[in-house]
Design a protein around this motif. Structure first.
Motif, PDB file in Angstrom:
ATOM      1  N   ALA A  38      27.591  42.740  31.938  1.00 40.46           N
ATOM      2  CA  ALA A  38      28.541  43.252  32.673  1.00 40.46           C
ATOM      3  C   ALA A  38      27.988  44.530  33.653  1.00 40.46           C
ATOM      4  CB  ALA A  38      30.084  42.860  33.284  1.00 40.46           C
ATOM      5  N   HIS A  62      38.534  46.786  29.650  1.00 39.37           N
ATOM      6  CA  HIS A  62      38.021  46.934  30.857  1.00 39.37           C
ATOM      7  C   HIS A  62      37.293  48.247  31.289  1.00 39.37           C
ATOM      8  CE1 HIS A  62      40.901  42.964  32.399  1.00 39.37           C
ATOM      9  NE2 HIS A  62      40.929  43.378  30.969  1.00 39.37           N
ATOM     10  N   LEU A 110      28.919  40.687  26.720  1.00 39.29           N
ATOM     11  CA  LEU A 110      29.508  41.042  28.404  1.00 39.29           C
ATOM     12  C   LEU A 110      29.598  41.692  28.994  1.00 39.29           C
ATOM     13  CD1 LEU A 110      31.652  37.585  27.115  1.00 39.29           C
ATOM     14  CD2 LEU A 110      29.802  37.266  28.297  1.00 39.29           C
ATOM     15  N   LEU A 111      30.960  43.012  28.410  1.00 40.54           N
ATOM     16  CA  LEU A 111      31.408  44.125  29.060  1.00 40.54           C
ATOM     17  C   LEU A 111      29.836  44.911  29.390  1.00 40.54           C
ATOM     18  CD1 LEU A 111      33.450  46.598  28.417  1.00 40.54           C
ATOM     19  CD2 LEU A 111      31.479  46.635  28.536  1.00 40.54           C
ATOM     20  N   ARG A 121      34.230  38.892  32.254  1.00 40.12           N
ATOM     21  CA  ARG A 121      33.621  39.713  33.495  1.00 40.12           C
ATOM     22  C   ARG A 121      33.329  40.579  35.250  1.00 40.12           C
ATOM     23  NH1 ARG A 121      27.647  37.400  31.767  1.00 40.12           N
ATOM     24  NH2 ARG A 121      28.761  35.946  31.540  1.00 40.12           N
ATOM     25  N   ILE A 161      35.491  44.153  34.474  1.00 40.22           N
ATOM     26  CA  ILE A 161      35.255  44.966  34.037  1.00 40.22           C
ATOM     27  C   ILE A 161      34.687  45.863  35.800  1.00 40.22           C
ATOM     28  CG2 ILE A 161      33.026  46.133  32.765  1.00 40.22           C
ATOM     29  CD1 ILE A 161      34.274  43.985  31.144  1.00 40.22           C
TER      30      ILE A 161
END
Ligand SMILES: [Zn+2]
Ligand SMILES: [Zn+2]
Ligand SMILES: [Zn+2]
Length: 932
Positions: free
Chosen positions: A373, A278, A369-370, A266, A269
């Protein structure tokens, strides 16, 4: 005698004389305590290099499999002071100097906790246990819990039990933290002795890990997928399909991948990045609608995706590698039927199916998770851009409160009704100072947590905020159906007119992210109510719940008790609203985007909105009330108090309770990635729970301040990533792998290069997977109801992940009927609701709102029937009858896919980690406490 020996002898004399002065009557004992501190480190350094190798292998395995950063630092700290960085790095490839140095400093810290202390054994003290368990499961402390320590399977039986050392070290940390917070905030002595706390911790951490206690569905699924892959590799090893070295490599790579995703991913990103893994714009652009997408190759930040990240590639490579092996095994069995009786073929085919499912689970975790973030960044930007008298409000329903019938009593709480309360956590800018306040709304009787409850509640607290001088707000919440719906969003203009408050935006955070502040306030509220109960009071009704808080309101919290009445049901229809997450309010209408700053957005015109309207009647109020400062003079005084850091009547800023102990610590934030350990961290106890943040503090209130400010220090756990230009990619990666001595990855990368195009990420790859809306079949419903009944019988709800597995293993269902843990959780919450309503329909005449399961159309219809027939309550029986057919279990098109899971976390029956821990402590109370 050599010089060294002479010096040693002199030092010994010196130490002994110092000890004699310091502790005249307990020198021997004290000396042992001092020595004990060095023993741990000594045990690593004595012995042969073979021993060291064994230890380092175990440390590395534990480090790799550990799930929290604090635990990893702790594990490293066991060796950091006796083994060099270069040596450690051989066992943990890519370890950053930052983590190593932090562990070194951590190891040097002076700890006062002696776990062998033999204080008088105390009687079982419910209140003290609750206080301690609440502390260790609070969001801030959770990170250091030795819960993640695993019994990693190692080929040889090493003599030193590292998991125990780690548990001991973690326990010391936690006990130290608890002592320090207790001493800062309380006048009285610690309610539990050190050894009692240690015993509680060891029983708690020995409890079986259950996925439901991990409230983040995506992470639970992703981590289970990694566990599943480990099992498959272990099984292959047992069959001797590979030699031990290859097995170890594959397992190491799996650990490495899991850790990368959980920690540093994270941090990589960015809004726009040359690496497609990313790049937020690229991964979250909706190609089906130009207004919801943004092109990377245009604009001021234009770029191509011509780089690759070695760590992302390495993660893909190991997953592909395992799948390839499974395919090969299937092919081998198919090619040569004489190999065995065919049972291996079936086994390998099953493995292949499972591997694909696990890969999907891991990819979903990566997407999540992306998105987390990106949405966390949204939140941070809103907070940073707040002007004077502007606020960000996070809305959340707390888990319904089931008092009196405390779970440890093992009474039948299924079917009992909990008390609903709502938390609106406000963080505001007052004269440049970040301040906070939480509105707690307690509802009378049985309510349904939907838009009809939320909209009038928002109206209420906006009017309150107006009194203290706030002029503009941003609203934010998770994807629960009550918030993420056309009905709530369609009422924003009405809310502005009604309250005269300007609403700038409404945004949704990725599930289970960015609500730690409202969670913390929910904990504070729950804590106060439990204290009230422990003093001998009953809390079985919403009024008693209110009284409990009125008796002792937590700082910076105002509490309201009452009900809302709907005057207009509203009827906004907004197709596709569950896909949109970021709404800004404009003159002509609401502009909606999937994510902030991606695309121009779609405008939903104001004239199409048919708002819910309602009246709030919160007759009882207590705590730090806005009405206390409802005049210009009072507002001025409040502002001045905030500016001077004095006690205020409404706002809350974290403060240290005892004057003598209040140490103000600097909270400097570096905007670039931190590579060096700042010199001030040596004695720090409290680590920031924000993933990737490296800030630590000696005092709890300073950590609270840091979290409130929301600016974090990012430090990677591994060395700075190396991004590779596509053309040089393979060659450079091979160079790197030579150092890693990991041939399977380079082989896999070579293969990947040969088959490149299909491995490439597509635009919009991280958008949530469209949920399959389906009606559950009769057999499925029957099976789930049986599982639910099993939970009722065992007085503990079944774990949805376990049910998912049972469904799969039973072979009774075809693949299309199989459900995932999220869907099962949603079903359980609806079933619980349904039974509660059925159980109470004969005794109470309060209005019962429809189950959240019914579709939007049904809801509308149902509401109409509610309005017309609310005097004779027959609709309730109808409601119960409908549920016996499969039909009731289709999910509304416009409900967010996470809504069912979120609802499950809020029901009374849900067991969280603290429930697991209370119950573990209670079951073992005879060994922890005296029987007197
Ligand atoms: Zn891009
Ligand atoms: Zn990457
Ligand atoms: Zn932080």
């Amino acid at each position: 005698m050599t010089t060294k020996e002479r010096k040693a002898s002199a030092a010994r004399h010196l130490i002994e004389s110092i000890l004699a002065v310091m502790v005249p009557d307990g020198t021997e004992e004290f000396k042992q305590m001092v020595q004990k501190k060095f023993q741990l480190v000594d045990s690593w350094t004595t012995g042969s290099s073979e021993d060291l190798n064994a230890i380092m292998n175990e440390v590395s395995a534990q480090y790799m499999s550990s799930e929290s950063r604090v635990n990893r630092i702790l594990i490293l700290s066991l060796v950091a002071n006796s083994v060099s960085y270069l040596k450690v790095e051989q066992y943990i490839p890519g370890l950053s100097a930052y983590m190593y140095n932090k562990a070194k400093k951590f190891a040097r810290r002076n700890r006062n906790t002696d776990l062998t202390e033999t204080k008088t054994v105390v009687k079982y003290n419910k209140e003290a246990v609750e206080s301690f368990v609440d502390f260790i499961t609070s969001p801030v402390v959770m990170v250091g819990l030795p819960y993640g320590v695993r019994n990693v399977k190692l080929s040889d039986g090493s003599k030193i039990e590292i998991p125990n050392s780690i548990r001991q070290q973690s326990a010391k940390e936690i006990i130290e933290m608890y002592k320090s917070v207790w001493e800062d905030n309380n006048e009285s002595d610690l309610p539990l002795g050190t050894s009692t706390m240690y015993k509680i911790l060891s029983h708690c951490t020995a409890t079986k890990r259950e996925s439901t206690t991990c409230v983040d569905y995506f992470i639970a699924t992703g981590m289970e997928s990694f566990d599943g892959l480990h099992q498959i590799v272990d099984y292959w090893n047992d069959l001797s399909l590979f030699d031990a070295e290859v097995t170890k490599q594959m397992k190491d790579e799996l650990f490495y991948a899991a850790q990368y995703l959980r920690t540093d991913y994270r941090l990589h990103i960015k809004n726009s990045s040359r690496i497609s893994d990313h790049c937020a714009i690229f991964s979250l652009s909706d190609t089906s609608n130009g207004k919801l997408s943004e092109t990377c190759t245009q604009g001021p930040e234009k770029h191509f995706h011509d780089l690759r990240c070695d760590r992302c590639e390495r993660t893909n490579a190991i997953l592909d590698k395992i799948e390839t092996h499974a395919k090969e095994f299937v092919a081998e069995e198919e090619a040569d039927p004489t190999l065995a009786d065919g049972s291996m073929l079936i086994k390998h085919k099953e493995e292949l199916d499972l591997i694909r499912k696990y890969k999907k689970g891991i990819l979903e975790m990566k997407k999540h998770l992306l998105r987390a973030a990106v949405t966390n960044k949204e939140r941070q930007t809103i907070t940073e851009e707040l002007k004077d008298n502007e606020a960000l409000i996070t809305l959340d329903f707390a888990q319904k409160f089931l008092p009196k019938w405390h779970r440890e009593k093992q009474v039948d709480y299924f079917g009992k009704k909990g008390i609903s309360y709502h938390i609106a956590h406000t963080s505001a800018n007052v004269s440049g100072v970040p301040v906070q306040h939480s509105f707690v709304h307690i509802y009378e009787g049985s309510v349904t947590q939907d838009s009809r409850l939320v909209v009038p509640t928002i109206a209420h607290f906006l009017k309150e905020l107006k009194k203290v001088g706030v002029t503009k707000v941003h609203l934010r919440s998770d994807n629960a159906g009550a918030y993420h719906s056309a009905a709530t969003l369609g009422s924003l203009y009405w809310l502005m007119e009604e309250t005269k408050m300007s609403i700038e935006s409404y945004s949704f955070s990725e599930s289970q992210n960015g609500k730690s502040s409202s969670d913390r306030d929910a904990n504070r509220v729950k804590r106060r109510v439990k204290e009230y109960i422990n003093k001998g009071n009953d809390v079985t009704t919403s009024s008693q719940f209110f009284d409990a808080l009125k008796a002792n309101p937590p700082n910076g919290i105002s509490v309201y008790h009452g009900k809302v009445t709907i005057t207009d049901e509203g009827a906004t229809q907004w197709k596709g609203v569950s896909n949109l997450n970021y709404f800004t309010i404009e003159q002509k209408g609401i502009r909606a985007r999937r994510y902030r700053n991606i695309g121009e957005g779609v405008l939903f015109e104001k004239k199409h909105l048919k708002p819910i309207k309602g009246v709030d009647e919160f007759a009882d109020e207590a705590g730090f009330l806005a009405s206390n400062i409802d005049s210009d003079a009072m507002r001025k005084a409040e502002r001045e108090a905030v500016e001077k850091g004095l006690q205020t009547k409404f706002w809350y800023t974290p403060k240290c309770a005892k004057k003598s102990n209040c140490l103000k610590e600097p909270d400097e934030v570096s905007t670039t990635i931190v590579e060096d350990v700042p010199s001030n961290v040596i004695g720090d106890l409290y680590s920031c729970p924000e993933p990737g943040c490296s800030s630590t503090f000696l005092k709890f209130f300073n950590l609270e301040k840091h979290i409130l400010r929301g600016k974090h220090n990012i430090a990677p756990e591994r060395m700075t990533e190396r991004d590779y230009a596509l053309n040089y990619f393979a060659r450079r990666l091979e160079d790197a792998n030579a150092a890693d001595s990991c041939p399977i990855v380079s082989t896999a990368v070579k293969q990947m290069k040969e088959t490149t195009p299909d491995g490439k990420l597509l635009e919009g790859w991280a958008l949530p997977t469209k949920a399959v809306r389906k009606t559950f079949g009769k057999e499925v419903v029957k099976f789930l109801v049986e599982c639910f009944d099993q939970g009722v019988k065992n007085k503990k709800p079944m774990n949805p992940f376990a049910v998912e597995k049972m469904m799969r293993d039973s072979k009774k269902f075809n693949v299309n009927d199989l459900l995932d843990g999220r869907q099962i959780a949603g079903f359980f919450s609806r079933e619980a609701d349904k039974r509660r309503h059925a159980a109470t329909s004969t005794s109470s005449a309060t209005s019962v709102a429809p189950s959240a399961a019914v579709t939007q159309q049904k809801k509308q219809k149902h509401r109409r029937s509610l309005r017309t027939r609310s005097h004779h309550g027959k609709h309730r029986r109808r409601h119960a009858e409908v549920a016996n057919t499969g039909e009731d279990y289709s999910i509304s098109e416009e409900e967010h896919p996470d809504a069912g899971w979120i609802r499950f976390l809020k029901i009374e029956e849900f067991w969280d980690l603290s429930d697991e821990f209370y119950s573990a402590t209670f079951e073992n109370r005879d060994t922890i406490f005296s029987q007197k």
